[in-house]
Design a protein around this motif. Structure first.
Motif, PDB file in Angstrom:
ATOM      1  N   ALA A   8       0.855  -1.250  -0.030  1.00  0.00           N
ATOM      2  CA  ALA A   8       0.049   0.124  -0.035  1.00  0.00           C
ATOM      3  C   ALA A   8       0.822   1.298  -0.100  1.00  0.00           C
ATOM      4  O   ALA A   8       0.517   2.190  -0.466  1.00  0.00           O
ATOM      5  CB  ALA A   8      -0.852   0.000   1.086  1.00  0.00           C
ATOM      6  N   ASN A  36     -10.483  -0.069 -16.805  1.00  0.00           N
ATOM      7  CA  ASN A  36     -12.070   0.192 -16.620  1.00  0.00           C
ATOM      8  C   ASN A  36     -12.594   0.268 -18.029  1.00  0.00           C
ATOM      9  O   ASN A  36     -13.816   0.931 -17.893  1.00  0.00           O
ATOM     10  CB  ASN A  36     -11.958   1.542 -16.092  1.00  0.00           C
ATOM     11  CG  ASN A  36     -11.379   2.786 -16.753  1.00  0.00           C
ATOM     12  OD1 ASN A  36     -10.935   2.446 -17.774  1.00  0.00           O
ATOM     13  ND2 ASN A  36     -11.483   4.146 -16.286  1.00  0.00           N
ATOM     14  N   LEU A  47      -5.469   3.942 -11.154  1.00  0.00           N
ATOM     15  CA  LEU A  47      -5.996   3.585  -9.705  1.00  0.00           C
ATOM     16  C   LEU A  47      -6.728   2.428  -9.394  1.00  0.00           C
ATOM     17  O   LEU A  47      -6.865   1.817  -8.517  1.00  0.00           O
ATOM     18  CB  LEU A  47      -6.733   5.034  -9.587  1.00  0.00           C
ATOM     19  CG  LEU A  47      -5.997   6.167  -9.451  1.00  0.00           C
ATOM     20  CD1 LEU A  47      -7.032   7.432  -9.540  1.00  0.00           C
ATOM     21  CD2 LEU A  47      -5.132   6.432  -8.198  1.00  0.00           C
ATOM     22  N   ARG A  48      -7.448   2.029 -10.702  1.00  0.00           N
ATOM     23  CA  ARG A  48      -8.345   0.741 -10.764  1.00  0.00           C
ATOM     24  C   ARG A  48      -7.414  -0.309 -10.345  1.00  0.00           C
ATOM     25  O   ARG A  48      -7.634  -1.147  -9.537  1.00  0.00           O
ATOM     26  CB  ARG A  48      -9.025   0.641 -12.054  1.00  0.00           C
ATOM     27  CG  ARG A  48      -9.825  -0.641 -12.176  1.00  0.00           C
ATOM     28  CD  ARG A  48     -11.018  -0.724 -11.241  1.00  0.00           C
ATOM     29  NE  ARG A  48     -11.662  -1.774 -11.363  1.00  0.00           N
ATOM     30  CZ  ARG A  48     -12.449  -2.541 -10.340  1.00  0.00           C
ATOM     31  NH1 ARG A  48     -12.139  -2.034  -9.302  1.00  0.00           N
ATOM     32  NH2 ARG A  48     -13.132  -3.449 -10.655  1.00  0.00           N
ATOM     33  N   THR A  49      -6.068  -0.316 -11.045  1.00  0.00           N
ATOM     34  CA  THR A  49      -5.318  -1.684 -10.769  1.00  0.00           C
ATOM     35  C   THR A  49      -4.757  -1.649  -9.476  1.00  0.00           C
ATOM     36  O   THR A  49      -4.921  -2.531  -8.671  1.00  0.00           O
ATOM     37  CB  THR A  49      -4.016  -1.490 -11.807  1.00  0.00           C
ATOM     38  OG1 THR A  49      -4.589  -1.314 -13.028  1.00  0.00           O
ATOM     39  CG2 THR A  49      -3.146  -2.582 -11.500  1.00  0.00           C
ATOM     40  N   VAL A  50      -4.557  -0.414  -8.771  1.00  0.00           N
ATOM     41  CA  VAL A  50      -4.294  -0.255  -7.237  1.00  0.00           C
ATOM     42  C   VAL A  50      -5.486  -1.004  -6.396  1.00  0.00           C
ATOM     43  O   VAL A  50      -5.157  -1.810  -5.508  1.00  0.00           O
ATOM     44  CB  VAL A  50      -4.085   1.129  -6.801  1.00  0.00           C
ATOM     45  CG1 VAL A  50      -4.061   1.264  -5.258  1.00  0.00           C
ATOM     46  CG2 VAL A  50      -2.927   1.604  -7.429  1.00  0.00           C
ATOM     47  N   ASN A  51      -6.847  -0.630  -6.844  1.00  0.00           N
ATOM     48  CA  ASN A  51      -7.898  -1.316  -6.211  1.00  0.00           C
ATOM     49  C   ASN A  51      -7.899  -2.886  -5.934  1.00  0.00           C
ATOM     50  O   ASN A  51      -8.202  -3.361  -5.458  1.00  0.00           O
ATOM     51  CB  ASN A  51      -9.186  -0.554  -6.881  1.00  0.00           C
ATOM     52  CG  ASN A  51      -9.353   0.816  -6.269  1.00  0.00           C
ATOM     53  OD1 ASN A  51      -9.028   1.259  -5.434  1.00  0.00           O
ATOM     54  ND2 ASN A  51     -10.164   1.679  -7.089  1.00  0.00           N
ATOM     55  N   ILE A  52      -7.626  -3.203  -7.511  1.00  0.00           N
ATOM     56  CA  ILE A  52      -7.573  -4.441  -7.488  1.00  0.00           C
ATOM     57  C   ILE A  52      -6.561  -5.200  -6.637  1.00  0.00           C
ATOM     58  O   ILE A  52      -6.851  -6.271  -6.041  1.00  0.00           O
ATOM     59  CB  ILE A  52      -7.406  -4.774  -9.103  1.00  0.00           C
ATOM     60  CG1 ILE A  52      -8.598  -4.594  -9.841  1.00  0.00           C
ATOM     61  CG2 ILE A  52      -7.043  -6.651  -9.278  1.00  0.00           C
ATOM     62  CD1 ILE A  52      -8.285  -4.940 -11.244  1.00  0.00           C
ATOM     63  N   LEU A  54      -5.212  -3.961  -3.895  1.00  0.00           N
ATOM     64  CA  LEU A  54      -5.696  -3.875  -2.626  1.00  0.00           C
ATOM     65  C   LEU A  54      -6.897  -4.774  -2.317  1.00  0.00           C
ATOM     66  O   LEU A  54      -7.291  -4.857  -0.973  1.00  0.00           O
ATOM     67  CB  LEU A  54      -5.867  -2.290  -2.019  1.00  0.00           C
ATOM     68  CG  LEU A  54      -4.737  -1.652  -2.155  1.00  0.00           C
ATOM     69  CD1 LEU A  54      -5.103  -0.058  -1.878  1.00  0.00           C
ATOM     70  CD2 LEU A  54      -3.544  -2.019  -1.273  1.00  0.00           C
ATOM     71  N   THR A  56     -10.006  -4.132  -2.872  1.00  0.00           N
ATOM     72  CA  THR A  56     -11.385  -3.299  -2.787  1.00  0.00           C
ATOM     73  C   THR A  56     -12.695  -3.839  -3.555  1.00  0.00           C
ATOM     74  O   THR A  56     -12.064  -4.576  -4.704  1.00  0.00           O
ATOM     75  CB  THR A  56     -11.195  -1.804  -3.013  1.00  0.00           C
ATOM     76  OG1 THR A  56     -10.446  -1.665  -4.403  1.00  0.00           O
ATOM     77  CG2 THR A  56     -10.096  -1.377  -2.093  1.00  0.00           C
ATOM     78  N   SER A  57     -13.790  -3.452  -3.274  1.00  0.00           N
ATOM     79  CA  SER A  57     -14.922  -3.814  -4.093  1.00  0.00           C
ATOM     80  C   SER A  57     -15.115  -2.571  -4.990  1.00  0.00           C
ATOM     81  O   SER A  57     -14.675  -1.660  -4.744  1.00  0.00           O
ATOM     82  CB  SER A  57     -16.056  -3.919  -3.005  1.00  0.00           C
ATOM     83  OG  SER A  57     -16.202  -2.888  -2.238  1.00  0.00           O
TER      84      SER A  57
END
Length: 574
Positions: A8, A36, A47-52, A54, A56-57
């Protein structure tokens, strides 16, 4: 948990970096990195890759996971986010590690490396004095200072005042070319003084005197091949194979006992030359040329079993004075699969081949710059190969002649520095190209007889364009040498005096004097024999043609032969 927090932390740094730069948008259909699915690879995908990464939903779909796996290693991780940043910044690929990045920018004064965190190239300027290599093999002691390579030129001076010492920019090797002391005077022995490095020109003139076995040609009108006005009541003294004196009956003293040949007002010219023939390793052909007054021919492309055998046959033919003098190129140098018969594979191979051809006896080097003729196509020599061939031949004292047929091939010949080109171009040659040829002192051998025969055989119209180009070339001051391409194609050619070629040159509005100079002085130049032949002057070899009519009034008179002298010996007398 610690590993997840560490990831993170990296991602936070990554997001801060991405936000701080201007994004470069890449559009198109969905691809790796377009997480996306909006048709663009941009900061939102990072940013979406970071969410994946981590977790996140909402949970990603299989397609989202595939797109987020930027580097295609089977999983979506922080390296994929870094890869997307590379795409945004113009790296062009989803590289995931420095192992896949070539950061060399070609500047020897920078230290090029890949930043392992951001997978980005860095180019740090080397400290002053740091050794660096500018890639020039002719510089030594390269060091960087103020962002510039300080290369010291390689010292090739060997201390010999009579050599031109330089570094070969292709190999980095020193070359030592003997100084050219030729002053163009055939009556001097030209040499370099090794103590001073100065050229010396010692007279070798030995006039005919009482008791010498001299021959005197008298009572003729002399057209000496230089283009000068004819000399009436001319006298030419010959001893052995050399011309000893040229002048008028009142200015030249004929030694007692000389053999006198009174030509009774006939017209005296230098022996003619045909500078583009084939099938010249043939006694019958050489003797027919010589008897017609064509005392020298230049064979551009004949090979009998091997170059060594070819040049050996030439040497044997030269021992018989009834034969025309034979200047031999041997094979036509080309590229692999090219037009010609002796391919080279690279610039280095070309240099080696040229050295070898000269070593085994080539008088001149011929290359082919031809890729399209009558629908037949071939690959071309590269410019680097052409330049290397020309430089190598010139360093060995040999001229280079080139086969061409189109204007863009002429451009390559000019750029490569060849000495003369064969075949008048059959498409339009611009005035600029003509000016470039004249500036480079490049000669042209038109071979109009070839194009005329090709037109008749194949219903073409090449000869009209060729004559137009020749006319404009001559009018601009270009230098032409007589040549036909005898036996170089299936069409008929004149064996002997090339009268068909001469007639076609007249159609191109060349004057009789220009044509005579083309067949003598200029022809001798492209044969590399200008200091020995081509004009009737003291100390030159006595190759002489005497005809009964005035060729300045009618060039057909060249067929009315009265006398031919070759190497100082009469080989035909009518």
């Amino acid at each position: 948990m610690k590993k997840r927090v560490f990831r993170a932390g990296i991602v936070v740094l990554l997001i801060g970096f991405v936000v701080s730069v201007s994004s470069q948008i890449m559009s198109g259909q969905r691809e790796r990195g377009d997480v996306n699915d909006d048709g663009e690879v941009n900061i939102l995908d990072a940013l979406r890759t970071v969410n994946i990464v981590l977790g996140t939903s909402p949970p990603p779909s299989e397609e989202d996971l595939w797109a987020a796996d930027c580097d295609g290693n089977g999983e979506a991780d922080v390296l994929d986010a870094l890869g997307i940043v590379n795409l945004i910044l113009g790296m062009g690929t989803c590289v995931s590690s420095c192992d896949e990045v070539d950061c060399d920018d070609g500047n020897p004064c920078t230290e090029d490396y890949c930043d392992s965190l951001l997978v980005q190239c860095r180019h740090d300027l080397l400290d002053p004095g740091t050794p660096c290599d500018d890639g020039d093999p002719c510089t030594e002691n390269d060091a960087c200072a103020d962002g510039i390579c300080q290369g010291m030129p390689k010292d090739c001076d060997e201390g010999d005042l009579c050599t031109d010492d330089f570094c070969d920019s292709n190999t980095g090797e020193c070359s030592h070319t003997p100084m050219d002391c030729g002053d163009g005077d055939a009556c001097t022995d030209d040499s370099c003084n090794p103590l001073t490095g100065e050229c010396e020109h010692i007279s070798t003139f030995d006039p005919c005197e009482e008791g010498d076995a001299c021959m005197a040609i008298t009572n003729g009108l002399l057209i000496d091949g230089t283009g000068a006005e004819p000399i009436p009541d001319a006298v030419i003294l010959i001893e052995g194979e050399y011309i000893k004196a040229v002048g008028t009956g009142s200015s030249v003293e004929i030694p007692t006992g000389s053999e006198i040949i009174d030509v009774q007002g006939a017209y005296i010219l230098p022996g003619f030359m045909n500078t583009h023939v084939h099938n010249a390793y043939n006694e019958d052909n050489l003797q027919e040329w010589a008897r017609s007054g064509v005392t020298t021919v230049r064979d551009l492309g004949g090979v009998i079993s091997s170059p060594e055998e070819t040049f050996s046959i030439r040497d044997a033919l030269l021992t018989d004075n009834r034969n025309a003098r034979l200047v031999a190129a041997g094979p036509v140098v080309t590229t692999v699969g090219g037009y010609g018969n002796y391919p080279v594979t690279s610039p280095d191979d070309a240099e080696e081949v040229i050295h070898w051809l000269i070593d085994v006896g080539a008088d001149i080097i011929k290359i082919a710059i031809e890729d399209n003729l009558q629908g037949r196509t071939w690959p071309l020599l590269s410019m680097e190969e052409i330049t290397r061939i020309v430089d190598t031949a010139h360093n060995r004292g040999r001229l280079v002649t080139a086969h061409i047929s189109r204007h863009y091939q002429l451009d390559m010949a000019i750029q490569g520095g060849v000495d003369d080109v064969n075949h008048m171009v059959i498409n339009y040659v611009s005035d600029g190209r003509i000016a470039s040829m004249i500036e480079e002192d490049m000669y042209w051998v038109p071979t109009l007889e070839l194009w005329n025969g090709s037109d008749e055989l194949h219903n073409l119209n090449w000869s009209a364009a060729a004559r137009d180009n020749l006319q404009r070339f001559v009018q601009a001051g270009g230098k032409v040498a007589l040549g036909t391409d005898y036996s170089g194609y299936v069409t008929p050619f004149d064996l002997g005096m090339p009268i068909t070629e001469i007639r076609l040159m007249v159609e191109a509005e060349m004057t009789p004097m220009q044509i005579i100079v083309a067949g003598t002085k200029h022809a001798a130049h492209v044969c590399g024999l200008e200091d020995k032949l081509g004009t009737i002057e003291p100390c030159k070899i006595a190759d002489i043609l005497v005809v009964n009519g005035n060729p300045l009034d009618n060039l057909e008179s060249l067929l009315d032969v009265r006398l031919v002298i070759h190497n100082g010996e009469i080989i035909r007398e009518e």
